[in-house]
Design a protein around this motif. Structure first.
Motif, PDB file in Angstrom:
ATOM      1  N   ASP A 153       0.831  -1.206   0.000  1.00 51.13           N
ATOM      2  CA  ASP A 153       0.000   0.000   0.000  1.00 51.13           C
ATOM      3  C   ASP A 153       0.871   1.263   0.000  1.00 51.13           C
ATOM      4  O   ASP A 153       0.640   2.185  -0.787  1.00 51.13           O
ATOM      5  CB  ASP A 153      -0.936  -0.009   1.208  1.00 51.13           C
ATOM      6  CG  ASP A 153      -1.958   1.123   1.189  1.00 51.13           C
ATOM      7  OD1 ASP A 153      -2.279   1.646   0.093  1.00 51.13           O
ATOM      8  OD2 ASP A 153      -2.441   1.490   2.275  1.00 51.13           O
ATOM      9  N   LEU A 154       1.894   1.282   0.854  1.00 52.25           N
ATOM     10  CA  LEU A 154       2.768   2.451   0.920  1.00 52.25           C
ATOM     11  C   LEU A 154       3.464   2.692  -0.417  1.00 52.25           C
ATOM     12  O   LEU A 154       3.512   3.820  -0.912  1.00 52.25           O
ATOM     13  CB  LEU A 154       3.797   2.273   2.038  1.00 52.25           C
ATOM     14  CG  LEU A 154       4.716   3.449   2.317  1.00 52.25           C
ATOM     15  CD1 LEU A 154       3.918   4.670   2.774  1.00 52.25           C
ATOM     16  CD2 LEU A 154       5.751   3.067   3.373  1.00 52.25           C
ATOM     17  N   SER A 155       3.977   1.636  -1.023  1.00 55.84           N
ATOM     18  CA  SER A 155       4.705   1.767  -2.293  1.00 55.84           C
ATOM     19  C   SER A 155       3.795   2.152  -3.442  1.00 55.84           C
ATOM     20  O   SER A 155       4.078   3.096  -4.185  1.00 55.84           O
ATOM     21  CB  SER A 155       5.412   0.446  -2.613  1.00 55.84           C
ATOM     22  OG  SER A 155       6.326   0.108  -1.605  1.00 55.84           O
ATOM     23  N   SER A 156       2.693   1.424  -3.605  1.00 56.18           N
ATOM     24  CA  SER A 156       1.811   1.696  -4.750  1.00 56.18           C
ATOM     25  C   SER A 156       1.091   3.035  -4.610  1.00 56.18           C
ATOM     26  O   SER A 156       0.892   3.741  -5.603  1.00 56.18           O
ATOM     27  CB  SER A 156       0.823   0.550  -4.966  1.00 56.18           C
ATOM     28  OG  SER A 156       0.029   0.342  -3.825  1.00 56.18           O
ATOM     29  N   THR A 157       0.728   3.407  -3.399  1.00 52.43           N
ATOM     30  CA  THR A 157       0.078   4.714  -3.187  1.00 52.43           C
ATOM     31  C   THR A 157       1.064   5.842  -3.489  1.00 52.43           C
ATOM     32  O   THR A 157       0.709   6.829  -4.142  1.00 52.43           O
ATOM     33  CB  THR A 157      -0.461   4.824  -1.754  1.00 52.43           C
ATOM     34  OG1 THR A 157      -1.440   3.800  -1.551  1.00 52.43           O
ATOM     35  CG2 THR A 157      -1.090   6.181  -1.507  1.00 52.43           C
ATOM     36  N   THR A 158       2.300   5.687  -3.038  1.00 50.65           N
ATOM     37  CA  THR A 158       3.323   6.693  -3.333  1.00 50.65           C
ATOM     38  C   THR A 158       3.507   6.845  -4.836  1.00 50.65           C
ATOM     39  O   THR A 158       3.581   7.959  -5.357  1.00 50.65           O
ATOM     40  CB  THR A 158       4.661   6.316  -2.665  1.00 50.65           C
ATOM     41  OG1 THR A 158       4.465   6.245  -1.257  1.00 50.65           O
ATOM     42  CG2 THR A 158       5.745   7.329  -2.993  1.00 50.65           C
ATOM     43  N   ASP A 159       3.563   5.718  -5.536  1.00 47.98           N
ATOM     44  CA  ASP A 159       3.738   5.752  -6.984  1.00 47.98           C
ATOM     45  C   ASP A 159       2.569   6.470  -7.668  1.00 47.98           C
ATOM     46  O   ASP A 159       2.759   7.235  -8.601  1.00 47.98           O
ATOM     47  CB  ASP A 159       3.867   4.321  -7.526  1.00 47.98           C
ATOM     48  CG  ASP A 159       4.296   4.297  -8.970  1.00 47.98           C
ATOM     49  OD1 ASP A 159       5.509   4.423  -9.224  1.00 47.98           O
ATOM     50  OD2 ASP A 159       3.418   4.170  -9.845  1.00 47.98           O
ATOM     51  N   ARG A 160       1.381   6.238  -7.163  1.00 51.55           N
ATOM     52  CA  ARG A 160       0.193   6.862  -7.748  1.00 51.55           C
ATOM     53  C   ARG A 160       0.098   8.351  -7.390  1.00 51.55           C
ATOM     54  O   ARG A 160      -0.190   9.189  -8.244  1.00 51.55           O
ATOM     55  CB  ARG A 160      -1.057   6.116  -7.255  1.00 51.55           C
ATOM     56  CG  ARG A 160      -2.344   6.583  -7.893  1.00 51.55           C
ATOM     57  CD  ARG A 160      -3.567   5.828  -7.383  1.00 51.55           C
ATOM     58  NE  ARG A 160      -3.917   6.250  -6.031  1.00 51.55           N
ATOM     59  CZ  ARG A 160      -3.730   5.530  -4.916  1.00 51.55           C
ATOM     60  NH1 ARG A 160      -3.213   4.334  -4.974  1.00 51.55           N
ATOM     61  NH2 ARG A 160      -4.080   6.003  -3.742  1.00 51.55           N
ATOM     62  N   VAL A 161       0.378   8.703  -6.127  1.00 53.42           N
ATOM     63  CA  VAL A 161       0.198  10.074  -5.655  1.00 53.42           C
ATOM     64  C   VAL A 161       1.347  10.991  -6.097  1.00 53.42           C
ATOM     65  O   VAL A 161       1.113  12.115  -6.536  1.00 53.42           O
ATOM     66  CB  VAL A 161       0.052  10.110  -4.109  1.00 53.42           C
ATOM     67  CG1 VAL A 161       0.092  11.528  -3.568  1.00 53.42           C
ATOM     68  CG2 VAL A 161      -1.240   9.419  -3.696  1.00 53.42           C
ATOM     69  N   LEU A 162       2.574  10.509  -6.000  1.00 53.20           N
ATOM     70  CA  LEU A 162       3.729  11.347  -6.330  1.00 53.20           C
ATOM     71  C   LEU A 162       4.282  11.086  -7.721  1.00 53.20           C
ATOM     72  O   LEU A 162       5.071  11.881  -8.229  1.00 53.20           O
ATOM     73  CB  LEU A 162       4.851  11.138  -5.300  1.00 53.20           C
ATOM     74  CG  LEU A 162       4.501  11.419  -3.838  1.00 53.20           C
ATOM     75  CD1 LEU A 162       5.708  11.145  -2.946  1.00 53.20           C
ATOM     76  CD2 LEU A 162       3.975  12.832  -3.647  1.00 53.20           C
ATOM     77  N   GLY A 163       3.902   9.962  -8.309  1.00 52.80           N
ATOM     78  CA  GLY A 163       4.392   9.594  -9.632  1.00 52.80           C
ATOM     79  C   GLY A 163       3.265   9.551 -10.639  1.00 52.80           C
ATOM     80  O   GLY A 163       2.277  10.279 -10.524  1.00 52.80           O
ATOM     81  N   LYS A 164       3.400   8.646 -11.592  1.00 54.68           N
ATOM     82  CA  LYS A 164       2.410   8.518 -12.662  1.00 54.68           C
ATOM     83  C   LYS A 164       1.571   7.252 -12.542  1.00 54.68           C
ATOM     84  O   LYS A 164       0.777   6.955 -13.426  1.00 54.68           O
ATOM     85  CB  LYS A 164       3.120   8.517 -14.017  1.00 54.68           C
ATOM     86  CG  LYS A 164       3.856   9.797 -14.310  1.00 54.68           C
ATOM     87  CD  LYS A 164       4.581   9.722 -15.637  1.00 54.68           C
ATOM     88  CE  LYS A 164       5.370  10.997 -15.885  1.00 54.68           C
ATOM     89  NZ  LYS A 164       6.168  10.900 -17.115  1.00 54.68           N
TER      90      LYS A 164
END
Length: 190
Positions: free
Chosen positions: A55-66
């Protein structure tokens, strides 16, 4: 499946390095259970559910990345910079990527309570390893593993490797990484 807090701490440090508003933005978008754990802070000696890492990794990728797992790849590279000990870095600087591949199985067992790394091939020009026994593989995790190994190869001075990743979460039959040495033109004569 459980992961150590040191791995989650590295993710949190990566997020916070992305700017003053990065951590609050990611926290707000996390699942409630993950948000509660993240707000309390990750203790390096404690074990946490694998789902918190995902959750931490995928959410970060979605929120801060593409949302394309590229930021997860970067998190893996960042984690490599944090987690490799001085001794391992010295070995890598002498071009001993094979040593790190040998240690991958041990490193896995220190960070995760399930699954294992199986080394299929280890030579000067080719390294192949597989991740087995992870109940719910996730693209965010496999992308981070790729980033970690890519950075480890760079730290060893092995900048002439290309890599290929297969991931069960992406529809492949298994999670497998292949690092193959490329021949640079003009450096290797027939």
């Amino acid at each position: 499946m459980q992961v150590t807090g040191s791995l989650l701490r590295a993710r949190a440090l990566f997020i916070k390095a992305q700017g003053d508003d990065a951590w609050p933005r990611v926290l707000e978008a996390l699942q409630p259970a993950t948000r509660e754990v993240a707000r309390a802070g990750f203790l390096e000696t404690r074990w946490y559910p694998y789902d918190v890492l995902v959750d931490l990794s995928s959410t970060t990728d979605r929120v801060l990345g593409k949302g394309d797992m590229a930021l997860c790849h970067q998190m893996g590279r960042f984690s490599c910079n944090i987690t490799l000990t001085t001794v391992h870095r010295l070995l890598l600087k002498f071009g001993n990527l094979g040593h790190l591949v040998d240690r991958a199985a041990t490193a896995w067992r220190v960070q995760f309570d399930q699954g294992e790394i199986i080394v299929h091939e280890k030579s000067r020009d080719l390294y192949v390893f597989e991740l087995r026994g992870v109940p719910s593989p996730h693209r965010a995790h496999c992308a981070a593993i790729t980033g970690w190994m890519e950075r480890a190869a760079e730290l060893s001075g092995e900048d002439d490797f290309e890599w290929q990743e297969k991931c069960k979460a992406a529809g492949d039959a298994y999670c497998l990484w292949t690092f193959k040495r490329t021949r640079k033109l003009g450096l290797n004569k027939p």
